[in-house]
Scaffold this motif. Structure first.
Motif, PDB file in Angstrom:
ATOM      1  N   ASP A  98      24.267 -11.034 -26.260  1.00  0.00           N
ATOM      2  CA  ASP A  98      24.308 -11.975 -25.135  1.00  0.00           C
ATOM      3  C   ASP A  98      25.751 -12.273 -24.737  1.00  0.00           C
ATOM      4  O   ASP A  98      26.065 -12.393 -23.551  1.00  0.00           O
TER       5      ASP A  98
ATOM      6  N   THR B 215      20.733 -15.406 -22.650  1.00  0.00           N
ATOM      7  CA  THR B 215      19.686 -15.661 -23.637  1.00  0.00           C
ATOM      8  C   THR B 215      18.371 -16.004 -22.948  1.00  0.00           C
ATOM      9  O   THR B 215      17.313 -15.484 -23.302  1.00  0.00           O
ATOM     10  N   ASP B 216      18.449 -16.855 -21.931  1.00  0.00           N
ATOM     11  CA  ASP B 216      17.235 -17.269 -21.195  1.00  0.00           C
ATOM     12  C   ASP B 216      16.632 -16.109 -20.400  1.00  0.00           C
ATOM     13  O   ASP B 216      15.418 -16.072 -20.191  1.00  0.00           O
TER      14      ASP B 216
ATOM     15  N   GLN C 166      24.096 -18.764 -22.604  1.00  0.00           N
ATOM     16  CA  GLN C 166      22.721 -19.239 -22.575  1.00  0.00           C
ATOM     17  C   GLN C 166      21.952 -18.655 -21.386  1.00  0.00           C
ATOM     18  O   GLN C 166      20.742 -18.435 -21.474  1.00  0.00           O
TER      19      GLN C 166
END
Length: 128
Positions: free
Chosen positions: A96, A123-124, A120
Motif C-alpha cells: 500500500d 488500503t480501502d 489508507q
C-alpha cells in the motif's frame, strides 16, 4: 510569545506535509522506474501504453489511478481522445505504501498535482 506559537502551529503542519510528500515522491520515482517506465516511457506513453502527461486521470482524484494500479486494465480505452487496446497488469503485489508513493509521484510528475496520497486510501481500495 503567543503570536510565535500561533505562527509555528500554522506553519508546522505544512512542513510535515511537505516532508511526507517529498518522501512519497522520492520513493514513488523508484517504484515508477521499476514497474511503470518501460511501458509509459517517461509519461509520454508508447505503442501499448497511453501517455500520462496532463491526462484527466492523472489530474483527477488519486483513487482513480489507485484502482488501475491495483486491478490493472484490459481492452479498449480512450485516453484524452487517443485509443489504446492493450493490457496493463495489476500491480497488486506492491505494498500500500509503494502504491501511494507511485501515485503521488505520477500525479506530481505528470499532472502537476502535488498532494500526499494517504496509504489508507490504497488500503480501502484494495479488493477484500
Amino acid at each position: 510569545m503567543r503570536l510565535h506559537i500561533a505562527l509555528l502551529s500554522c506553519i508546522f503542519p505544512m512542513v510535515v506535509v511537505a516532508d511526507e510528500l517529498e518522501t512519497q515522491l522520492v520513493a514513488g520515482a523508484g517504484v515508477y522506474e521499476m514497474n511503470c517506465a518501460q511501458c509509459h516511457v517517461a509519461g509520454k506513453g508508447g505503442p501499448t501504453a497511453p501517455a500520462l502527461i496532463g491526462t484527466a486521470i492523472v489530474k483527477g482524484p488519486a483513487k482513480a489511478i489507485i484502482e488501475v494500479v491495483l486491478k490493472g486494465q484490459t481492452g479498449k480505452v480512450v485516453v484524452d481522445g487517443k485509443p489504446f487496446n492493450g493490457q496493463m497488469p495489476a500491480f497488486d503485489y506492491l505494498t500500500d505504501e509503494e502504491i501511494a508513493s507511485v501515485v503521488a509521484y505520477i500525479r506530481k510528475q505528470f499532472g502537476e498535482v502535488g498532494e500526499v496520497v494517504p496509504v489508507q486510501t490504497v488500503t480501502d481500495a484494495r479488493p477484500k
